[in-house]
Design an enzyme around this catalytic site. Structure first.
Site, PDB file in Angstrom:
ATOM      1  N   ASP A  65      41.883  28.561  38.178  1.00 40.66           N
ATOM      2  CA  ASP A  65      41.174  29.761  38.615  1.00 40.66           C
ATOM      3  C   ASP A  65      41.045  29.648  40.140  1.00 40.66           C
ATOM      4  OD1 ASP A  65      39.304  31.993  38.662  1.00 40.66           O
ATOM      5  OD2 ASP A  65      37.733  30.499  38.858  1.00 40.66           O
ATOM      6  N   ASP A  67      38.525  31.943  42.439  1.00 43.83           N
ATOM      7  CA  ASP A  67      37.150  32.135  42.902  1.00 43.83           C
ATOM      8  C   ASP A  67      36.185  31.166  42.216  1.00 43.83           C
ATOM      9  OD1 ASP A  67      38.139  34.140  44.423  1.00 43.83           O
ATOM     10  OD2 ASP A  67      37.310  35.781  43.247  1.00 43.83           O
ATOM     11  N   GLU A  74      33.177  33.921  45.507  1.00 42.79           N
ATOM     12  CA  GLU A  74      33.686  34.928  44.585  1.00 42.79           C
ATOM     13  C   GLU A  74      34.193  36.056  45.462  1.00 42.79           C
ATOM     14  OE1 GLU A  74      34.080  35.357  41.341  1.00 42.79           O
ATOM     15  OE2 GLU A  74      33.343  33.378  40.777  1.00 42.79           O
ATOM     16  N   ARG A 110      32.475  47.208  39.225  1.00 45.64           N
ATOM     17  CA  ARG A 110      32.243  46.651  40.564  1.00 45.64           C
ATOM     18  C   ARG A 110      32.994  47.433  41.641  1.00 45.64           C
ATOM     19  NH1 ARG A 110      33.439  40.385  39.441  1.00 45.64           N
ATOM     20  NH2 ARG A 110      34.822  41.326  37.904  1.00 45.64           N
ATOM     21  N   LYS A 151      43.909  37.025  32.521  1.00 51.09           N
ATOM     22  CA  LYS A 151      44.245  35.625  32.749  1.00 51.09           C
ATOM     23  C   LYS A 151      44.888  34.981  31.526  1.00 51.09           C
ATOM     24  CE  LYS A 151      41.376  34.051  35.525  1.00 51.09           C
ATOM     25  NZ  LYS A 151      40.181  33.532  36.211  1.00 51.09           N
TER      26      LYS A 151
END
Length: 219
Positions: A65, A67, A74, A110, A151
């Protein structure tokens, strides 16, 4: 594994402008979040089992990963703060990474809160370069190459394309945990050195707080 530095290391999540601004990287320590003994005591997976350690040592691919794992930040939270919507976006990020909200829903929510323009993203990258935790590994942006966002799917496609026999996923969030499924990652290692998400950490095969522990375990 051929050795953590020389083995093929890939990441299914690409931070904004990661390859466009290599000179702006700011490496930091391998672990950045000190934890109290009482916190560690809540988990029974901070020491690898014999089976987990054997799989780790023999893995032929590791997916990271980005972030809060490779990077301290992030990315979307930092960009949102830069654009004036930091608090609201960070709340959505916490929910998504903890697994209480589907990632796709949280991402759309977001982005709708601040709708960043290309010029804002470019300005953000110039003024707030990412802080890199892992300074030993090369990164390959497979998500942009494969054209996938989820992912778990990225990991499955990478494994199938290269025929990896043993693949490990390392990350801090629910989407990293989800990559541990048939046809995807054989094992999930939760990195809690930046953000400890307990609902994710408790389900990990191995919980670590320092990347040096992973490297030392290969000796």
């Amino acid at each position: 594994m051929e050795g953590l530095v020389s083995s093929q290391i890939i990441t299914p999540e690409v931070k904004f402008g990661l390859l466009k601004h290599p000179k702006s990287f700011n490496p930091v320590a391998a672990s950045v979040k000190p934890l109290e003994a009482s916190t560690l005591g809540r988990f029974n997976n901070t020491s690898p089992s014999k089976e987990v350690l054997e799989l780790w040592r023999n893995a032929d691919a590791v997916c990271f990963d980005v972030d809060s794992t490779v990077c301290v930040d992030e990315g979307i939270d930092e960009l949102a703060e830069f654009c004036g919507a930091g608090k609201a976006v960070a709340e959505w990020t916490a929910r998504a990474m903890g697994g209480s909200v589907p990632f796709e829903e949280a991402l759309a929510a977001r982005l709708s809160l601040f709708k960043p323009s290309l010029s804002q993203v470019q300005d953000f990258l110039e003024k707030r370069p990412p802080s890199i935790i892992i300074k030993h590994f090369p990164l390959k942006p497979v998500a942009s190459i494969l054209g996938v966002e989820e992912k778990a799917k990225a990991v499955q496609q990478v494994r199938k394309a290269h025929g990896y026999k043993a693949l490990v996923m390392i990350g801090d969030g629910a989407t990293d945990l989800e990559a541990h499924q048939p046809g995807g990652a054989d094992m999930f290692i939760c990195y809690g050195g930046v953000q400890l998400r307990e609902s994710v950490a408790e389900k990990a095969d191995w919980l670590v707080f320092n990347f040096e522990d992973l490297m030392n375990s290969l000796d």
